[in-house]
Design a protein around this motif. Structure first.
Motif, PDB file in Angstrom:
ATOM      1  N   ILE A 250       0.831  -1.205   0.000  1.00  0.00           N
ATOM      2  CA  ILE A 250       0.000   0.000   0.000  1.00  0.00           C
ATOM      3  C   ILE A 250       0.864   1.254   0.000  1.00  0.00           C
ATOM      4  CG2 ILE A 250      -1.602   1.373   1.394  1.00  0.00           C
ATOM      5  CD1 ILE A 250      -2.957  -1.219   2.231  1.00  0.00           C
ATOM      6  N   LEU A 251       1.905   1.251   0.813  1.00  0.00           N
ATOM      7  CA  LEU A 251       2.776   2.425   0.912  1.00  0.00           C
ATOM      8  C   LEU A 251       3.543   2.656  -0.381  1.00  0.00           C
ATOM      9  CD1 LEU A 251       4.236   1.947   4.526  1.00  0.00           C
ATOM     10  CD2 LEU A 251       2.287   3.339   3.818  1.00  0.00           C
ATOM     11  N   ASN A 252       4.042   1.595  -0.985  1.00  0.00           N
ATOM     12  CA  ASN A 252       4.853   1.739  -2.207  1.00  0.00           C
ATOM     13  C   ASN A 252       4.023   2.086  -3.435  1.00  0.00           C
ATOM     14  OD1 ASN A 252       7.515   1.261  -1.219  1.00  0.00           O
ATOM     15  ND2 ASN A 252       7.014  -0.907  -1.001  1.00  0.00           N
ATOM     16  N   GLU A 253       2.744   1.759  -3.398  1.00  0.00           N
ATOM     17  CA  GLU A 253       1.870   2.056  -4.538  1.00  0.00           C
ATOM     18  C   GLU A 253       1.379   3.502  -4.542  1.00  0.00           C
ATOM     19  OE1 GLU A 253      -1.184  -0.850  -4.261  1.00  0.00           O
ATOM     20  OE2 GLU A 253       0.124  -2.515  -4.874  1.00  0.00           O
ATOM     21  N   ASN A 254       1.611   4.205  -3.437  1.00  0.00           N
ATOM     22  CA  ASN A 254       1.205   5.611  -3.334  1.00  0.00           C
ATOM     23  C   ASN A 254       2.452   6.485  -3.473  1.00  0.00           C
ATOM     24  OD1 ASN A 254       0.734   8.219  -1.860  1.00  0.00           O
ATOM     25  ND2 ASN A 254      -1.315   7.356  -1.636  1.00  0.00           N
ATOM     26  N   ASP A 255       2.466   7.346  -4.493  1.00  0.00           N
ATOM     27  CA  ASP A 255       3.665   8.143  -4.796  1.00  0.00           C
ATOM     28  C   ASP A 255       4.126   8.972  -3.610  1.00  0.00           C
ATOM     29  OD1 ASP A 255       3.781   7.123  -7.336  1.00  0.00           O
ATOM     30  OD2 ASP A 255       2.681   8.797  -8.257  1.00  0.00           O
ATOM     31  N   GLU A 256       3.183   9.615  -2.916  1.00  0.00           N
ATOM     32  CA  GLU A 256       3.563  10.470  -1.789  1.00  0.00           C
ATOM     33  C   GLU A 256       4.057   9.642  -0.606  1.00  0.00           C
ATOM     34  OE1 GLU A 256       1.123  14.166  -1.104  1.00  0.00           O
ATOM     35  OE2 GLU A 256      -0.297  13.023  -2.334  1.00  0.00           O
ATOM     36  N   LEU A 257       3.368   8.553  -0.314  1.00  0.00           N
ATOM     37  CA  LEU A 257       3.767   7.711   0.819  1.00  0.00           C
ATOM     38  C   LEU A 257       5.096   7.015   0.549  1.00  0.00           C
ATOM     39  CD1 LEU A 257       0.348   6.094   1.830  1.00  0.00           C
ATOM     40  CD2 LEU A 257       1.530   7.999   2.937  1.00  0.00           C
ATOM     41  N   SER A 258       5.320   6.635  -0.688  1.00  0.00           N
ATOM     42  CA  SER A 258       6.569   5.937  -1.014  1.00  0.00           C
ATOM     43  C   SER A 258       7.780   6.853  -0.926  1.00  0.00           C
ATOM     44  CB  SER A 258       6.491   5.332  -2.422  1.00  0.00           C
ATOM     45  OG  SER A 258       6.344   6.349  -3.403  1.00  0.00           O
ATOM     46  N   ASN A 259       7.545   8.171  -0.878  1.00  0.00           N
ATOM     47  CA  ASN A 259       8.638   9.130  -0.748  1.00  0.00           C
ATOM     48  C   ASN A 259       8.940   9.510   0.693  1.00  0.00           C
ATOM     49  OD1 ASN A 259       9.620   9.636  -3.396  1.00  0.00           O
ATOM     50  ND2 ASN A 259       7.711  10.702  -3.876  1.00  0.00           N
ATOM     51  N   MET A 260       8.213   8.923   1.631  1.00  0.00           N
ATOM     52  CA  MET A 260       8.519   9.181   3.044  1.00  0.00           C
ATOM     53  C   MET A 260       9.920   8.665   3.363  1.00  0.00           C
ATOM     54  SD  MET A 260       5.008   8.451   5.200  1.00  0.00           S
ATOM     55  CE  MET A 260       4.983   6.708   4.781  1.00  0.00           C
ATOM     56  N   ASN A 261      10.593   9.355   4.267  1.00  0.00           N
ATOM     57  CA  ASN A 261      11.957   8.970   4.616  1.00  0.00           C
ATOM     58  C   ASN A 261      12.037   7.534   5.124  1.00  0.00           C
ATOM     59  OD1 ASN A 261      13.095  11.402   3.899  1.00  0.00           O
ATOM     60  ND2 ASN A 261      12.907  12.297   5.944  1.00  0.00           N
ATOM     61  N   ALA A 262      11.030   7.117   5.871  1.00  0.00           N
ATOM     62  CA  ALA A 262      11.052   5.758   6.427  1.00  0.00           C
ATOM     63  C   ALA A 262      11.121   4.718   5.323  1.00  0.00           C
ATOM     64  CB  ALA A 262       9.818   5.518   7.300  1.00  0.00           C
ATOM     65  N   ILE A 263      10.439   4.989   4.195  1.00  0.00           N
ATOM     66  CA  ILE A 263      10.449   4.058   3.066  1.00  0.00           C
ATOM     67  C   ILE A 263      11.750   4.181   2.283  1.00  0.00           C
ATOM     68  CG2 ILE A 263       9.290   3.364   0.942  1.00  0.00           C
ATOM     69  CD1 ILE A 263       7.680   2.779   3.445  1.00  0.00           C
ATOM     70  N   LYS A 264      12.148   5.406   1.959  1.00  0.00           N
ATOM     71  CA  LYS A 264      13.353   5.611   1.151  1.00  0.00           C
ATOM     72  C   LYS A 264      14.623   5.140   1.856  1.00  0.00           C
ATOM     73  CE  LYS A 264      12.808  10.011   0.332  1.00  0.00           C
ATOM     74  NZ  LYS A 264      13.050  11.366  -0.246  1.00  0.00           N
ATOM     75  N   GLU A 265      14.642   5.254   3.184  1.00  0.00           N
ATOM     76  CA  GLU A 265      15.845   4.892   3.925  1.00  0.00           C
ATOM     77  C   GLU A 265      15.777   3.484   4.531  1.00  0.00           C
ATOM     78  OE1 GLU A 265      16.641   7.914   6.777  1.00  0.00           O
ATOM     79  OE2 GLU A 265      16.528   9.539   5.314  1.00  0.00           O
ATOM     80  N   ASN A 266      14.758   2.730   4.118  1.00  0.00           N
ATOM     81  CA  ASN A 266      14.599   1.356   4.628  1.00  0.00           C
ATOM     82  C   ASN A 266      14.453   1.307   6.148  1.00  0.00           C
ATOM     83  OD1 ASN A 266      14.691  -0.049   2.150  1.00  0.00           O
ATOM     84  ND2 ASN A 266      16.936   0.107   2.115  1.00  0.00           N
ATOM     85  N   HIS A 267      13.800   2.316   6.699  1.00  0.00           N
ATOM     86  CA  HIS A 267      13.532   2.327   8.140  1.00  0.00           C
ATOM     87  C   HIS A 267      12.173   1.670   8.411  1.00  0.00           C
ATOM     88  CE1 HIS A 267      16.500   5.820   9.192  1.00  0.00           C
ATOM     89  NE2 HIS A 267      17.103   4.720   8.775  1.00  0.00           N
TER      90      HIS A 267
END
Length: 329
Positions: A250-267
């Motif tokens: 769900i997070l990766n399919e949403n452009d804005e959510l997938s750009n959160m630092n937690a996602i981009k930095e593997n946190h």
């Protein structure tokens, strides 16, 4: 003279009666069994127990009474219980297996089927039904009841209370080990049966457990489980703990959510939602994992929680390690 003699005799009898009464009270207070919990009376100390609840088996293991376990339900898949034989599911156990292990007490939640309850009763196998706690006050009572059932009115009850106190102290020690100057934000996410993104809600024991992870929960005021995606975007938590892959999808399919630092930095770090309801050893483990991930291994990925480090970095961290194994950034 006769009156004095009779008075003396009566005094001796009275004193003797009082001594016997006090002794009787002492003996009664010191009797371990029988034990009565709710509608069940346990006549003697159980030696071979079957536990049909992953929550209760977790607490029993934390208390050290897992040495009595001769059977567990399929859902109790904790690694530390792997040596205990499986006797079916929590709802529909294999009664023949329970008989074969000569169980003298079965402990279950009220999800146990009526057929299983009836069969156990017909074969004179005591059944203790206890449910997982919904608050820390209830958790304290749960530990006391389990301790009393498995160890007796005096020894077991005291051990149950001491075990609960130790669990709470350990969790507090984990949190206290984190330097107070470090502030990190986090949240926990899972997907419900309708495919909706959800989080842990306020005033529940699972939420309270998450609140001990030494971070600010971005959903700290959440009254309903459904997550407001706009709030999630705005709050941008530094760390996301999640139940399963459906959350990441769900997070990766949403452009804005997938750009959160937690996602981009593997946190992001996976902790199964069911673990929040395992109220013993697993409680302790997931609090440790969450704090360790955020404050020690924050470069980790969900599949590899040990970050690559140079030898110098490893030595530097070892030198600053605290008494419970945590280091600051």
């Amino acid at each position: 003279m006769l009156k004095r003699t009779l008075s003396l005799i009566l005094s001796i009898v009275l004193i003797f009666t009082m001594v016997l009464s006090l002794c009787a009270c002492k003996d009664e207070a010191g009797v371990e069994y029988p034990v009565t919990i709710g509608d069940l009376t346990i006549e003697k100390e159980p030696l071979n127990i079957v536990v049909l609840s992953d929550c209760l088996s977790d607490a029993i293991s934390y208390m050290g009474y897992d040495v009595k376990m001769v059977g567990r339900n399929l859902e109790s898949d904790q690694e530390f219980l792997s040596v205990v034989p499986i006797v079916g599911t929590a709802q529909e156990p294999n009664i023949d297996s329970i008989f074969s292990y000569e169980a003298d007490l079965v402990i279950a939640e009220d999800t146990l089927s009526e057929n299983a309850k009836s069969t156990l009763a017909q074969n004179n196998i005591p059944l203790l039904v206890l449910n997982r706690a919904n608050s820390f006050e209830e958790l304290n009572s749960l530990y006391i009841n389990l301790g009393t059932a498995l160890g007796g009115n005096v020894t077991g009850k005291a051990h149950g209370k001491a075990s609960y106190d130790e669990l709470m102290k350990t969790i507090s020690d984990f949190e206290d080990a984190v330097p107070g100057s470090i502030v990190k934000t986090a949240c926990y996410l899972y997907v419900d049966e309708h495919g909706t993104l959800c989080t842990l809600t306020k005033d529940t024991i699972e939420y309270e457990l998450f609140s001990h992870c030494a971070a600010i929960n971005v959903f700290s005021s959440q009254q309903e489980p459904q997550v407001d995606l706009e709030q999630l975007k705005i709050s941008t938590p530094s760390f996301i703990f999640y139940d399963d892959k459906a959350v990441l999808d769900i997070l990766n399919e949403n452009d804005e959510l997938s750009n959160m630092n937690a996602i981009k930095e593997n946190h992001t770090y996976q902790i199964k939602k069911r673990d929040f309801y395992r109220q013993g050893k697993t409680y302790e483990e997931i609090i440790y994992q969450m704090i360790e991930f955020m404050f020690v291994k924050s470069e980790a990925t969900p599949d590899d929680v040990t970050p690559s480090q140079t030898q110098a970095e490893t030595q530097a961290e070892a030198q600053t390690e605290t008494s419970v194994g945590f280091v600051s950034d």
